[in-house]
Each structure stands twice: as C-alpha cells, then as structure tokens.
Design a protein around this motif. Structure first.
Motif, PDB file in Angstrom:
ATOM      1  N   VAL A 189       1.026  -1.282   0.102  1.00 56.39           N
ATOM      2  CA  VAL A 189      -0.055   0.083  -0.163  1.00 56.39           C
ATOM      3  C   VAL A 189       0.905   1.094   0.131  1.00 56.39           C
ATOM      4  O   VAL A 189       0.842   2.117  -0.630  1.00 56.39           O
ATOM      5  CB  VAL A 189      -0.963   0.109   1.250  1.00 56.39           C
ATOM      6  N   ASP A 190       1.728   1.213   0.787  1.00 56.87           N
ATOM      7  CA  ASP A 190       2.917   2.498   0.900  1.00 56.87           C
ATOM      8  C   ASP A 190       3.646   2.647  -0.149  1.00 56.87           C
ATOM      9  O   ASP A 190       3.906   3.640  -0.870  1.00 56.87           O
ATOM     10  CB  ASP A 190       3.719   2.377   2.023  1.00 56.87           C
ATOM     11  N   GLU A 191       4.411   1.647  -0.640  1.00 53.80           N
ATOM     12  CA  GLU A 191       5.291   1.636  -1.522  1.00 53.80           C
ATOM     13  C   GLU A 191       4.901   1.644  -3.187  1.00 53.80           C
ATOM     14  O   GLU A 191       5.375   2.133  -4.025  1.00 53.80           O
ATOM     15  CB  GLU A 191       6.304   0.423  -1.434  1.00 53.80           C
ATOM     16  N   LYS A 192       3.950   0.975  -3.289  1.00 53.83           N
ATOM     17  CA  LYS A 192       3.274   0.736  -5.009  1.00 53.83           C
ATOM     18  C   LYS A 192       2.070   1.630  -4.882  1.00 53.83           C
ATOM     19  O   LYS A 192       1.844   1.853  -6.105  1.00 53.83           O
ATOM     20  CB  LYS A 192       3.022  -0.864  -4.942  1.00 53.83           C
ATOM     21  N   TRP A 193       1.211   1.529  -4.065  1.00 50.43           N
ATOM     22  CA  TRP A 193      -0.227   1.753  -4.303  1.00 50.43           C
ATOM     23  C   TRP A 193      -0.389   3.474  -4.081  1.00 50.43           C
ATOM     24  O   TRP A 193      -0.794   4.231  -4.834  1.00 50.43           O
ATOM     25  CB  TRP A 193      -1.211   1.232  -3.432  1.00 50.43           C
ATOM     26  N   PHE A 194       0.060   3.930  -2.761  1.00 49.50           N
ATOM     27  CA  PHE A 194      -0.338   5.221  -2.560  1.00 49.50           C
ATOM     28  C   PHE A 194       0.495   6.321  -3.439  1.00 49.50           C
ATOM     29  O   PHE A 194      -0.011   7.311  -3.615  1.00 49.50           O
ATOM     30  CB  PHE A 194      -0.010   5.719  -1.138  1.00 49.50           C
ATOM     31  N   PRO A 195       1.812   5.971  -3.853  1.00 56.63           N
ATOM     32  CA  PRO A 195       2.398   6.829  -4.805  1.00 56.63           C
ATOM     33  C   PRO A 195       1.681   7.327  -6.030  1.00 56.63           C
ATOM     34  O   PRO A 195       1.688   8.458  -6.420  1.00 56.63           O
ATOM     35  CB  PRO A 195       3.571   6.055  -5.079  1.00 56.63           C
ATOM     36  N   ASN A 196       0.863   6.505  -6.329  1.00 55.98           N
ATOM     37  CA  ASN A 196      -0.132   6.738  -7.611  1.00 55.98           C
ATOM     38  C   ASN A 196      -1.275   7.632  -7.118  1.00 55.98           C
ATOM     39  O   ASN A 196      -1.799   8.381  -8.163  1.00 55.98           O
ATOM     40  CB  ASN A 196      -0.545   5.374  -8.128  1.00 55.98           C
ATOM     41  N   VAL A 197      -1.775   7.524  -6.134  1.00 58.53           N
ATOM     42  CA  VAL A 197      -2.966   8.624  -5.651  1.00 58.53           C
ATOM     43  C   VAL A 197      -2.096  10.042  -5.547  1.00 58.53           C
ATOM     44  O   VAL A 197      -2.716  10.800  -6.362  1.00 58.53           O
ATOM     45  CB  VAL A 197      -3.113   8.301  -4.039  1.00 58.53           C
ATOM     46  N   ARG A 198      -0.761  10.157  -5.101  1.00 57.76           N
ATOM     47  CA  ARG A 198       0.032  11.533  -5.386  1.00 57.76           C
ATOM     48  C   ARG A 198       0.225  11.791  -6.803  1.00 57.76           C
ATOM     49  O   ARG A 198       0.019  12.908  -7.223  1.00 57.76           O
ATOM     50  CB  ARG A 198       1.205  11.171  -4.552  1.00 57.76           C
ATOM     51  N   GLY A 199       0.421  10.745  -7.706  1.00 58.60           N
ATOM     52  CA  GLY A 199       0.738  11.000  -9.055  1.00 58.60           C
ATOM     53  C   GLY A 199      -0.286  11.515  -9.715  1.00 58.60           C
ATOM     54  O   GLY A 199      -0.408  12.360 -10.604  1.00 58.60           O
ATOM     55  N   ALA A 200      -1.554  10.867  -9.361  1.00 59.85           N
ATOM     56  CA  ALA A 200      -2.714  11.212 -10.090  1.00 59.85           C
ATOM     57  C   ALA A 200      -3.404  12.825  -9.782  1.00 59.85           C
ATOM     58  O   ALA A 200      -3.569  13.540 -10.597  1.00 59.85           O
ATOM     59  CB  ALA A 200      -3.967  10.180  -9.807  1.00 59.85           C
ATOM     60  N   LEU A 201      -3.183  13.100  -8.606  1.00 61.44           N
ATOM     61  CA  LEU A 201      -3.345  14.365  -8.015  1.00 61.44           C
ATOM     62  C   LEU A 201      -2.509  15.438  -8.616  1.00 61.44           C
ATOM     63  O   LEU A 201      -2.960  16.590  -8.782  1.00 61.44           O
ATOM     64  CB  LEU A 201      -3.456  14.521  -6.507  1.00 61.44           C
ATOM     65  N   ASN A 202      -1.170  15.138  -8.762  1.00 58.85           N
ATOM     66  CA  ASN A 202      -0.203  16.116  -9.042  1.00 58.85           C
ATOM     67  C   ASN A 202       0.491  15.994 -10.394  1.00 58.85           C
ATOM     68  O   ASN A 202       1.206  16.713 -10.914  1.00 58.85           O
ATOM     69  CB  ASN A 202       0.901  15.996  -8.230  1.00 58.85           C
ATOM     70  N   ALA A 203      -0.378  14.975 -11.444  1.00 58.68           N
ATOM     71  CA  ALA A 203       0.100  15.015 -12.984  1.00 58.68           C
ATOM     72  C   ALA A 203      -0.086  16.246 -13.464  1.00 58.68           C
ATOM     73  O   ALA A 203      -1.070  17.094 -13.327  1.00 58.68           O
ATOM     74  CB  ALA A 203      -1.020  14.084 -13.541  1.00 58.68           C
ATOM     75  N   SER A 204       0.846  16.345 -14.297  1.00 58.95           N
ATOM     76  CA  SER A 204       1.216  17.728 -15.089  1.00 58.95           C
ATOM     77  C   SER A 204       0.442  17.659 -16.262  1.00 58.95           C
ATOM     78  O   SER A 204       0.423  18.484 -17.060  1.00 58.95           O
ATOM     79  CB  SER A 204       2.583  18.111 -15.153  1.00 58.95           C
ATOM     80  N   SER A 205       0.129  16.421 -16.769  1.00 55.48           N
ATOM     81  CA  SER A 205      -0.522  15.975 -18.191  1.00 55.48           C
ATOM     82  C   SER A 205      -1.705  15.023 -17.961  1.00 55.48           C
ATOM     83  O   SER A 205      -1.551  14.120 -17.024  1.00 55.48           O
ATOM     84  CB  SER A 205       0.563  15.598 -19.074  1.00 55.48           C
ATOM     85  N   GLU A 206      -2.470  14.874 -18.851  1.00 58.00           N
ATOM     86  CA  GLU A 206      -3.595  13.837 -19.179  1.00 58.00           C
ATOM     87  C   GLU A 206      -3.015  12.612 -19.121  1.00 58.00           C
ATOM     88  O   GLU A 206      -3.624  11.745 -18.563  1.00 58.00           O
ATOM     89  CB  GLU A 206      -4.300  14.172 -20.151  1.00 58.00           C
TER      90      GLU A 206
END
Length: 235
Positions: free
Chosen positions: A106-123
């Motif tokens: 959850v911490d190492e693989k899943w949650f980083p993608n929550v941050r990635g989706a929120l802070n994405a600079s492109s579609e």
C-alpha cells in the motif's frame, strides 16, 4: 472503556494525513487515551524536528518522551505495548508476514499513484497513475478474498493490520474519485469485496470519528496540489 495506565502518550500529527490516521485508529482499538499534537499545514514544529530528525515527517508517537516514527511501526508498537486490548497483528507468523507485505505494498506501490494522479502535469500522466491505481485495487481485491476467510475484514472478524494500513487511505481514495471526475476505484462490479469492506471499516466505532469527510479532504487536497504546483513552478 479507556485504558488510563499508559504513561505519557502523545501523537504528533495532522488530521488530513492517512498515515496519522493509522495510530489514531490503533489507539481507539486498544482504548488508549493520548494527547494529539496538531501540526500546522506548511510548517514543521521544533518538537517534530527534534523527535524525527531523520525523516522530519508525521506521525511521531511520544511514549514517556521517547519517540517512535513511521506509521506502521507505530501501529506495531501500540499492538505490542498495549497487548491487553484486541490484537491488531495476527498471532501466526506467516499471517503476520503476509499482513506486513500488503501494508508495505500500500505504501510503496499503491499510494504513490494517488499522489501521481493528483499532481499529474498532463492527461497522459494522470491516466497512467489511474491505471496503476486500478491494477492495485484488483490486486487488493484478490488479497482480501484470500485473506479474510469469509469474514468482514482483512483481519478476519475484527480490524487488523492491513485494514488499518489500507483503510486509512479511504478518505483520500473517495476524494480522488470525485476530483478525477467520477473515476471508479471502489467499483461494485470489479471490486465488490472491497466495496463491502470499505463500508464496514468506515462505520466501525474505532474508525468513524477518525476518517475525515470526503469534502474536507477534497478542500485540503486542492490546497496541497496548488502548493505543489507553485513549488514546482518556482524551482
């Protein structure tokens, strides 16, 4: 009934942090009273920097002025020190190892993608992060079906280590679904087990007053995203 024979127990944290929610839920399960020391958004207190000089992050548990850092480590510590309350980690060594594996996932693989989706600079970047989140949800659905032994929680009949680790993310997951225009991560067709689990977990007495309302997380997340974009633009 609260356990008052705890010594001096303080938790340094902030209400929106899913990592801070973990020890707060664990304390509720164990009926342990503690003082919550709220950090202010955008700053780090001297106490935090002194207590966690390596990572300089919340949460930090202060037990009789001795600091314990990192959320899952704190939950394990709470389970060991206040052993008279309901157990959080499984008693079986293999089951404990499995629980730690999925908590780390959850911490190492899943949650980083929550941050990635929120802070994405492109579609494209946003879609890639959402795709990874959906793959992760499918894996967690499979783990839930395998581990729960026909009960409500990953921990069986009661909330356990994986439940706390992943369940602490539910407010952010629900906020993300709204912020991404209705993307379904908790999907009744694709993740029916997790949908039922999420409802049970969120309603549990140890959890319901800790998980923030979705609207409050959305409001905070927007501030956080704006701050991150501003920092990126000025760097």
């Amino acid at each position: 009934m609260a356990n008052n024979n705890n010594g001096d127990v303080k938790l340094i944290g902030a209400w929106p942090s899913p990592f801070v929610m973990r020890p707060r839920i664990a304390f509720n399960i164990k009926s342990v009273e503690y003082e919550f020391l709220e950090e202010q958004f955008g700053s780090k207190s001297d106490l935090l920097l002194k207590s966690n000089p390596v990572h300089k992050k919340i949460p930090v548990l202060l037990h009789n002025d001795k600091p314990i850092c990192e959320s899952n480590i704190i939950v394990e510590y709470i389970d060991e020190v206040w052993s008279a309350g309901p157990s959080i980690l499984p008693s079986d060594a293999h089951d404990r190892a499995v629980a730690r594996f999925w908590a780390a996932y959850v911490d190492e693989k899943w949650f980083p993608n929550v941050r990635g989706a929120l802070n994405a600079s492109s579609e494209e970047a946003k879609n890639a992060a959402v795709g990874q989140l959906k793959e992760g949800m499918a894996l967690l659905e499979g783990a839930y079906e395998e581990i729960n032994k026909g009960k409500d929680f990953f921990g069986g009949e009661k909330i356990g280590f994986i439940d706390i680790s992943f369940g602490s993310m539910l407010a952010w997951l629900r906020a993300l679904q709204v912020m991404l225009g209705g993307v379904k991560l908790l999907d009744e067709e694709k993740t029916p087990g997790l949908c039922k689990w999420a409802a049970k977990f969120s309603a549990d007495p140890a959890v319901k007053d800790v998980l923030p309302e979705t609207d409050k997380i959305i409001e905070f997340a927007k501030l956080l995203v704006a701050k991150n974009k501003s920092a990126a633009a000025s760097s």
